[in-house]
Design a protein around this motif. Structure first.
Motif, mmCIF file in Angstrom:
data_model
loop_
_atom_site.group_PDB
_atom_site.id
_atom_site.type_symbol
_atom_site.label_atom_id
_atom_site.label_comp_id
_atom_site.label_asym_id
_atom_site.label_seq_id
_atom_site.Cartn_x
_atom_site.Cartn_y
_atom_site.Cartn_z
ATOM 1 N N LEU A 298 0.828 -1.207 0.000
ATOM 2 C CA LEU A 298 0.000 0.000 0.000
ATOM 3 C C LEU A 298 0.863 1.258 0.000
ATOM 4 C CD1 LEU A 298 -2.722 -1.170 2.531
ATOM 5 C CD2 LEU A 298 -3.123 -0.562 0.136
ATOM 6 N N TYR A 299 1.942 1.219 0.746
ATOM 7 C CA TYR A 299 2.831 2.385 0.771
ATOM 8 C C TYR A 299 3.416 2.658 -0.619
ATOM 9 C CZ TYR A 299 6.851 5.337 1.600
ATOM 10 O OH TYR A 299 7.770 6.348 1.531
ATOM 11 N N LEU A 300 3.928 1.609 -1.237
ATOM 12 C CA LEU A 300 4.534 1.782 -2.558
ATOM 13 C C LEU A 300 3.518 2.234 -3.596
ATOM 14 C CD1 LEU A 300 6.840 -1.388 -2.609
ATOM 15 C CD2 LEU A 300 7.541 1.000 -2.300
ATOM 16 N N ALA A 301 2.251 1.789 -3.430
ATOM 17 C CA ALA A 301 1.225 2.135 -4.401
ATOM 18 C C ALA A 301 0.692 3.552 -4.221
ATOM 19 C CB ALA A 301 0.069 1.131 -4.301
ATOM 20 N N LEU A 302 0.699 4.059 -2.976
ATOM 21 C CA LEU A 302 -0.003 5.316 -2.708
ATOM 22 C C LEU A 302 0.894 6.496 -2.342
ATOM 23 C CD1 LEU A 302 -2.994 3.941 -0.572
ATOM 24 C CD2 LEU A 302 -3.029 4.584 -2.978
ATOM 25 N N HIS A 303 2.140 6.246 -1.938
ATOM 26 C CA HIS A 303 2.917 7.370 -1.398
ATOM 27 C C HIS A 303 3.258 8.415 -2.441
ATOM 28 C CE1 HIS A 303 6.525 5.556 -3.215
ATOM 29 N NE2 HIS A 303 7.165 6.660 -2.899
ATOM 30 N N ALA A 304 3.280 8.032 -3.720
ATOM 31 C CA ALA A 304 3.605 8.995 -4.755
ATOM 32 C C ALA A 304 2.376 9.622 -5.388
ATOM 33 C CB ALA A 304 4.435 8.319 -5.857
#
Length: 305
Positions: A298-304
């Motif tokens: 989820l972090y990799l998908a949403l942080h950007a």
């Protein structure tokens, strides 16, 4: 990221140690209660006092505490309703094991490692709301349902909550934060030493209670309840990401925490209520594995975004 994954896998390995020493005969299934008393009565309260002693309460973000409380209660109500046809004890189990989030021992390393110390402000406020709904409402409600009808009135409910070290600890911590009080450094030195043992003992306890060779009905029950948990998490995550009037990093913290494991104290509460500890520890262990994969994804998908 590698360090965070290694830490999460280390927690799983400790669960494996618990299973192994039980298989070796060093401890027995009956020792789960002894470990649970140490964790709930000693190491977890010390870890909480250490973690929150210097924490500054962000009043403007207290909505996260209310949100966490509401999300937990919603899951408890769903579990209660779904188990209605299976009797009070099944409802008690569902109330205890449907909500809650392991933030301190599991989610915090992810959040601080990926996003930095500021992420802990959001997760801590969320943790307060989750704690009051799980260590407070769920515990009292579950114990009431697990007892005979008419034997657990309001006075007994108050006594039950007053006898919960975790709930009392959170009440004291919240009062201290509201009054801007802190414990002396000498006391924190002690609590930090004792509290450092909490992640190990909590995961070891789950391993001792975990039984992998279960009746197929228990696997089906675990799959059903976890399926509902993660379906709810998915819907809540989408709603929180798009609807919460908060900065993007705060919304990301909430979304990630929704997929964190079930709180490690829930198998203990389940044991106190005289319910199915094996099923509770199985669900807890599976939720750890899900959290290891889901939170960094989820972090990799949403942080950007």
């Amino acid at each position: 990221m590698l360090d965070i994954v290694v830490r999460a896998l280390s927690l799983v390995a400790i669960v494996g140690i618990g299973v192994a020493i039980k298989r070796a005969g060093w401890v027995g299934r009956e020792d789960f209660g002894k470990f649970s008393k140490i964790v709930l009565g000693v190491t977890l309260p010390c870890a909480l006092f250490t973690s929150f002693n210097d924490y500054h309460l962000e009043y403007a973000l207290l909505g996260l505490t209310v949100l966490a409380f509401g999300l937990n209660v919603a899951q408890q109500l769903i579990g209660y309703a779904m188990a209605a046809r299976r009797g009070r004890r099944e409802q008690a189990f569902a109330v205890l094991n449907s909500g809650s989030y392991n933030i301190g021992a599991f989610a915090t390393p992810y959040l601080s490692g990926f996003m930095g110390p500021h992420a802990m402000v959001y997760s801590t406020l969320f943790d307060f709301g989750g704690a009051f709904s799980s260590a407070g409402l769920a515990y009292g409600w579950g114990m009431t349902l697990a007892s005979e009808p008419g034997t657990h009135g309001r006075r007994e409910l108050v006594r039950t909550l007053a006898g919960s070290p975790v709930f009392v600890t959170y009440v004291v911590l919240l009062a201290m934060r509201l009054l801007d009080l802190r414990l002396p450094d000498a006391v924190i030195t002690f609590t930090s030493i004792v509290g450092a043992a909490n992640p190990f003992l909590a995961m070891l306890m789950i391993g001792i209670g975990l039984e992998l060779r279960l009746h197929p009905t228990k696997y089906r029950a675990a799959a059903r309840m976890l399926g509902v948990r993660y379906a709810f998490a998915a819907v809540a995550a989408v709603a929180c990401w798009f609807l919460l009037p908060l900065p993007a990093d705060a919304r990301l913290v909430v979304v990630m925490v929704l997929f964190s494991p079930i709180a490690s104290m829930m198998p203990v509460f389940t044991a106190r209520a005289g319910l199915d500890v094996e099923l509770s520890t199985l669900m807890n262990s599976v939720s750890i594995l899900v959290g290891i994969v889901a939170m960094p994804t989820l972090y990799l998908a949403l942080h950007a975004v």
